[in-house]
Write a protein that holds these residues in place. Sequence first.
Motif, mmCIF file in Angstrom:
data_model
loop_
_atom_site.group_PDB
_atom_site.id
_atom_site.type_symbol
_atom_site.label_atom_id
_atom_site.label_comp_id
_atom_site.label_asym_id
_atom_site.label_seq_id
_atom_site.Cartn_x
_atom_site.Cartn_y
_atom_site.Cartn_z
ATOM 1 N N THR A 113 -3.575 15.995 -1.606
ATOM 2 C CA THR A 113 -4.692 15.087 -1.298
ATOM 3 C C THR A 113 -5.781 15.230 -2.375
ATOM 4 O O THR A 113 -5.827 16.199 -3.115
ATOM 5 N N ASP A 156 3.278 6.624 3.623
ATOM 6 C CA ASP A 156 3.002 7.912 4.258
ATOM 7 C C ASP A 156 4.272 8.748 4.340
ATOM 8 O O ASP A 156 4.214 9.977 4.359
ATOM 9 N N ALA A 196 1.044 7.911 -0.518
ATOM 10 C CA ALA A 196 -0.384 8.087 -0.282
ATOM 11 C C ALA A 196 -0.730 9.566 -0.413
ATOM 12 O O ALA A 196 0.138 10.433 -0.241
ATOM 13 N N TYR A 228 0.855 -1.186 0.000
ATOM 14 C CA TYR A 228 0.000 0.000 0.000
ATOM 15 C C TYR A 228 0.891 1.237 0.000
ATOM 16 O O TYR A 228 2.097 1.145 0.264
ATOM 17 N N PRO A 229 0.348 2.416 -0.327
ATOM 18 C CA PRO A 229 1.190 3.599 -0.508
ATOM 19 C C PRO A 229 1.870 4.039 0.789
ATOM 20 O O PRO A 229 1.383 3.778 1.897
ATOM 21 N N GLY A 244 0.946 12.114 1.694
ATOM 22 C CA GLY A 244 2.218 11.512 2.105
ATOM 23 C C GLY A 244 3.396 12.413 1.809
ATOM 24 O O GLY A 244 3.335 13.298 0.951
#
Length: 316
Positions: free
Chosen positions: A316, A144, A170, A141-142, A173
């Motif tokens: 984001t 942070d 993310a 998963y991505p 991140g």
Amino acid sequence: MPHDHQHHDQHQHDQRGDGRQGGHHRHPGHGHGHDHTDIDWVAMAPLLEAQAELYTPLYQRAAAWLAQEVTEPGLVVDAGSGPGVVSCVFADAFPGARVVAVDGAGPLLERARDRADRLGAADRFTTLTGELPDVLENLDYPADLLWASQSLHHLGDQRAGLAGFARALAPGGTLAILEGGLPARFLPRDIGIGRPGLHARLDAANEDVFAEMRADLPGSVSETEDWPALLSAAGLKPAGTRSFLLDLPAPLSDRARAYVAENLSRLRERATGRLDAGDLATLDRLLDPEDPAGIHRRPDVFVLVAHTVYTAIRPT
């Protein structure tokens, strides 16, 4: 090299940097997008670890700064980790995070796993073997927080490398790259033998070696090293820049003195044909364990180096 964070004796460790982390191979270092098959990483690993451990106070300060900038990350990725010394610094700085050490040299990642186990972090520490940046597509998963210490400059196309790093983040991140800073200093300007200013001439020779290394990388692209601008071009929002100092004054410990001797020995290899006979003779004296004016015996040897970290956030 791998992360030399000292795989590198990277730029100082490369010899502009410090190698893989340390590094700063890192290694001075560093899964760096080039062929690792001609290097015996098993043989290199103890040296890479020793160098990274010497620089640990610097990395701890960088991690503490990032801990103020990145709150409670779930996944921290060390891209170009080498033997995992700095990966474990991040495991300590972010006790709630899972840490993934990424490198192209499997034997170094074995040592990273062993180190995490010794330090009690094995339950949240994993490794990923492959070449940067493409291997980051295999993360579960991505990230942070993605840390890349002197691994980016071992990629021929640094813009493409940064874009790959950015894709691994993310939303929200943080990417933190350690590139640049100031070359390491070990000796006064006038050391009482040879012509004063040896360090400056070694720096000039190293810059030539570094430029040739960059030019020889597959797909090499010249870039102006404006890291905030390059981070922006990768679609990230630059967030901060800070430099961290390693200041080990004379008299040095035996461990630090051994690091300086090894570092100068590599410099001596690279400098052949780039320095005059007088400077080469001075280096030979400095590297002679029996010479009172040598690194092993003289009282004025120190370690002083600055590494710069640039951060940027994925929108984001």
